[in-house]
Design a protein around this motif. Sequence first.
Motif, PDB file in Angstrom:
ATOM      1  N   THR A 104     -50.997 -36.231 -72.651  1.00 34.90           N
ATOM      2  CA  THR A 104     -51.278 -37.669 -72.706  1.00 34.90           C
ATOM      3  C   THR A 104     -50.778 -38.234 -74.041  1.00 34.90           C
ATOM      4  O   THR A 104     -50.309 -39.360 -74.110  1.00 34.90           O
ATOM      5  CB  THR A 104     -52.793 -37.957 -72.554  1.00 34.90           C
ATOM      6  OG1 THR A 104     -53.528 -37.063 -73.392  1.00 34.90           O
ATOM      7  CG2 THR A 104     -53.266 -37.780 -71.122  1.00 34.90           C
ATOM      8  N   GLU A 105     -50.861 -37.414 -75.092  1.00 35.82           N
ATOM      9  CA  GLU A 105     -50.397 -37.867 -76.410  1.00 35.82           C
ATOM     10  C   GLU A 105     -48.868 -37.945 -76.467  1.00 35.82           C
ATOM     11  O   GLU A 105     -48.302 -38.856 -77.068  1.00 35.82           O
ATOM     12  CB  GLU A 105     -50.922 -36.927 -77.511  1.00 35.82           C
ATOM     13  CG  GLU A 105     -52.419 -37.047 -77.781  1.00 35.82           C
ATOM     14  CD  GLU A 105     -53.304 -36.398 -76.706  1.00 35.82           C
ATOM     15  OE1 GLU A 105     -52.808 -35.513 -75.972  1.00 35.82           O
ATOM     16  OE2 GLU A 105     -54.475 -36.800 -76.587  1.00 35.82           O
ATOM     17  N   ASN A 106     -48.185 -36.997 -75.813  1.00 42.24           N
ATOM     18  CA  ASN A 106     -46.711 -37.025 -75.782  1.00 42.24           C
ATOM     19  C   ASN A 106     -46.184 -38.282 -75.095  1.00 42.24           C
ATOM     20  O   ASN A 106     -45.064 -38.721 -75.340  1.00 42.24           O
ATOM     21  CB  ASN A 106     -46.129 -35.834 -75.005  1.00 42.24           C
ATOM     22  CG  ASN A 106     -46.384 -34.483 -75.616  1.00 42.24           C
ATOM     23  OD1 ASN A 106     -46.478 -33.487 -74.914  1.00 42.24           O
ATOM     24  ND2 ASN A 106     -46.500 -34.427 -76.935  1.00 42.24           N
ATOM     25  N   PHE A 107     -47.028 -38.831 -74.231  1.00 38.09           N
ATOM     26  CA  PHE A 107     -46.621 -39.999 -73.458  1.00 38.09           C
ATOM     27  C   PHE A 107     -46.307 -41.201 -74.360  1.00 38.09           C
ATOM     28  O   PHE A 107     -45.630 -42.133 -73.939  1.00 38.09           O
ATOM     29  CB  PHE A 107     -47.726 -40.343 -72.443  1.00 38.09           C
ATOM     30  CG  PHE A 107     -47.292 -41.258 -71.351  1.00 38.09           C
ATOM     31  CD1 PHE A 107     -46.306 -40.884 -70.461  1.00 38.09           C
ATOM     32  CD2 PHE A 107     -47.864 -42.514 -71.224  1.00 38.09           C
ATOM     33  CE1 PHE A 107     -45.894 -41.744 -69.453  1.00 38.09           C
ATOM     34  CE2 PHE A 107     -47.456 -43.383 -70.219  1.00 38.09           C
ATOM     35  CZ  PHE A 107     -46.473 -42.997 -69.334  1.00 38.09           C
ATOM     36  N   SER A 108     -46.747 -41.142 -75.620  1.00 40.66           N
ATOM     37  CA  SER A 108     -46.388 -42.233 -76.539  1.00 40.66           C
ATOM     38  C   SER A 108     -45.196 -41.871 -77.427  1.00 40.66           C
ATOM     39  O   SER A 108     -44.929 -42.542 -78.424  1.00 40.66           O
ATOM     40  CB  SER A 108     -47.606 -42.660 -77.362  1.00 40.66           C
ATOM     41  OG  SER A 108     -48.223 -41.532 -77.906  1.00 40.66           O
ATOM     42  N   ARG A 109     -44.459 -40.829 -77.093  1.00 46.30           N
ATOM     43  CA  ARG A 109     -43.236 -40.501 -77.848  1.00 46.30           C
ATOM     44  C   ARG A 109     -42.187 -41.591 -77.615  1.00 46.30           C
ATOM     45  O   ARG A 109     -42.292 -42.366 -76.660  1.00 46.30           O
ATOM     46  CB  ARG A 109     -42.693 -39.138 -77.401  1.00 46.30           C
ATOM     47  CG  ARG A 109     -43.508 -37.990 -77.985  1.00 46.30           C
ATOM     48  CD  ARG A 109     -42.812 -36.671 -77.815  1.00 46.30           C
ATOM     49  NE  ARG A 109     -43.660 -35.587 -78.311  1.00 46.30           N
ATOM     50  CZ  ARG A 109     -43.284 -34.330 -78.408  1.00 46.30           C
ATOM     51  NH1 ARG A 109     -42.067 -33.974 -78.040  1.00 46.30           N
ATOM     52  NH2 ARG A 109     -44.108 -33.411 -78.873  1.00 46.30           N
ATOM     53  N   PRO A 110     -41.151 -41.627 -78.479  1.00 45.38           N
ATOM     54  CA  PRO A 110     -40.132 -42.672 -78.307  1.00 45.38           C
ATOM     55  C   PRO A 110     -39.571 -42.684 -76.876  1.00 45.38           C
ATOM     56  O   PRO A 110     -39.440 -41.641 -76.243  1.00 45.38           O
ATOM     57  CB  PRO A 110     -39.046 -42.283 -79.305  1.00 45.38           C
ATOM     58  CG  PRO A 110     -39.725 -41.432 -80.310  1.00 45.38           C
ATOM     59  CD  PRO A 110     -40.859 -40.743 -79.601  1.00 45.38           C
ATOM     60  N   LYS A 111     -39.250 -43.888 -76.443  1.00 41.28           N
ATOM     61  CA  LYS A 111     -38.784 -44.111 -75.076  1.00 41.28           C
ATOM     62  C   LYS A 111     -37.578 -43.222 -74.737  1.00 41.28           C
ATOM     63  O   LYS A 111     -37.505 -42.669 -73.640  1.00 41.28           O
ATOM     64  CB  LYS A 111     -38.418 -45.598 -74.935  1.00 41.28           C
ATOM     65  CG  LYS A 111     -38.248 -46.075 -73.522  1.00 41.28           C
ATOM     66  CD  LYS A 111     -38.188 -47.611 -73.471  1.00 41.28           C
ATOM     67  CE  LYS A 111     -37.698 -48.092 -72.126  1.00 41.28           C
ATOM     68  NZ  LYS A 111     -36.223 -47.996 -71.976  1.00 41.28           N
ATOM     69  N   ILE A 153     -50.264 -38.923 -63.094  1.00 41.06           N
ATOM     70  CA  ILE A 153     -48.833 -39.162 -62.888  1.00 41.06           C
ATOM     71  C   ILE A 153     -48.555 -40.587 -62.402  1.00 41.06           C
ATOM     72  O   ILE A 153     -47.402 -40.997 -62.328  1.00 41.06           O
ATOM     73  CB  ILE A 153     -48.201 -38.122 -61.931  1.00 41.06           C
ATOM     74  CG1 ILE A 153     -48.856 -38.153 -60.546  1.00 41.06           C
ATOM     75  CG2 ILE A 153     -48.266 -36.731 -62.538  1.00 41.06           C
ATOM     76  CD1 ILE A 153     -48.087 -37.350 -59.501  1.00 41.06           C
ATOM     77  N   SER A 154     -49.625 -41.346 -62.137  1.00 42.34           N
ATOM     78  CA  SER A 154     -49.436 -42.692 -61.575  1.00 42.34           C
ATOM     79  C   SER A 154     -48.683 -43.623 -62.538  1.00 42.34           C
ATOM     80  O   SER A 154     -48.093 -44.601 -62.101  1.00 42.34           O
ATOM     81  CB  SER A 154     -50.786 -43.301 -61.212  1.00 42.34           C
ATOM     82  OG  SER A 154     -51.516 -43.568 -62.386  1.00 42.34           O
ATOM     83  N   VAL A 155     -48.714 -43.303 -63.827  1.00 40.64           N
ATOM     84  CA  VAL A 155     -48.057 -44.180 -64.805  1.00 40.64           C
ATOM     85  C   VAL A 155     -46.610 -43.762 -65.084  1.00 40.64           C
ATOM     86  O   VAL A 155     -45.911 -44.407 -65.855  1.00 40.64           O
ATOM     87  CB  VAL A 155     -48.859 -44.235 -66.131  1.00 40.64           C
ATOM     88  CG1 VAL A 155     -50.188 -44.930 -65.918  1.00 40.64           C
ATOM     89  CG2 VAL A 155     -49.085 -42.832 -66.691  1.00 40.64           C
ATOM     90  N   LEU A 156     -46.153 -42.690 -64.449  1.00 40.70           N
ATOM     91  CA  LEU A 156     -44.765 -42.245 -64.635  1.00 40.70           C
ATOM     92  C   LEU A 156     -43.847 -43.132 -63.791  1.00 40.70           C
ATOM     93  O   LEU A 156     -44.316 -43.812 -62.873  1.00 40.70           O
ATOM     94  CB  LEU A 156     -44.614 -40.789 -64.198  1.00 40.70           C
ATOM     95  CG  LEU A 156     -45.461 -39.756 -64.939  1.00 40.70           C
ATOM     96  CD1 LEU A 156     -45.239 -38.370 -64.348  1.00 40.70           C
ATOM     97  CD2 LEU A 156     -45.130 -39.740 -66.426  1.00 40.70           C
TER      98      LEU A 156
END
Length: 229
Positions: free
Chosen positions: A62-69, A103-106
């Motif tokens: 969940t934290e990796n999800f805020s890595r650069p786009k 995964i709904s936010v992917l």
Amino acid sequence: MGESQRTPRHVGLIMDGNGRWAKKRLMPRGYGHNAGMNRMIGLAERAKERGVQYLTVYTLSTENFSRPKEELEGLYALFRKYFAENVKKLYKKGAAVKVIGDISVLPQDICQLLVDGEKNSPQSAEFTLIFAINYGARSEILRAVRLAKAQKEEIDADGFERLLYTSGIPDPDLIIRTGGEKRLSNFLMYQAAYAELYFSDTLFPDFSDGEFDRALDDFSHRERRFGNV
Ligand code: IPE
Ligand code: IPE
Ligand code: MG
């Protein structure tokens, strides 16, 4: 330890060190993720050969999800490239795929790939490869608490575990982390209560089948007491 427990039934794998592996080669981080993805496919095969029944690969926290786009886009591109093809290979060998995490936010197509991968899996598989994607133990536990609150009856531990993403999957016996850090980074914190931990300094793309075998061998010599004498 009994013979049947010498091989872990469920292995959790924290695949860390892709970025540093690429940096050492003066390459962008995505180069390391590509190498890591290939290594993961190889290790799933090895785990199956060794009689492991469940391998959970920590793919994105969940934290990796805020890595650069750009980095996330690179990871999605790898999924688009490798997922469907390799999942078909797994099915042919009688293996199943499962996903844990939100995964709904992917991106919609990635979400669909994962849902289909799970849905089309063989029913009774000897080996299941579990992708932890946008997974975090804290949000998993909070989600279960919310679901529990919404139920009329009070629930016991078994009932609570059925509300976790890992419902029906045995707890991990062994958790391996590559890349030198000695922490869980929000991985399976509830389920890992009695997991044996194995830390390797090897950066994930270099984590060979031989080293995986050594981790299993190390596990086979551990004495698990589960609080008993
Ligand atoms: C792990 O490798 C893979 C993911 C988190 C997606 P890292 O990307 O964390 O690599 P390092 O730790 O920066 O080397
Ligand atoms: C853990 O690695 C997450 C995955 C391997 C998917 P991180 O690189 O995100 O962990 P920290 O930030 O070093 O704790
Ligand atoms: Mg890392």
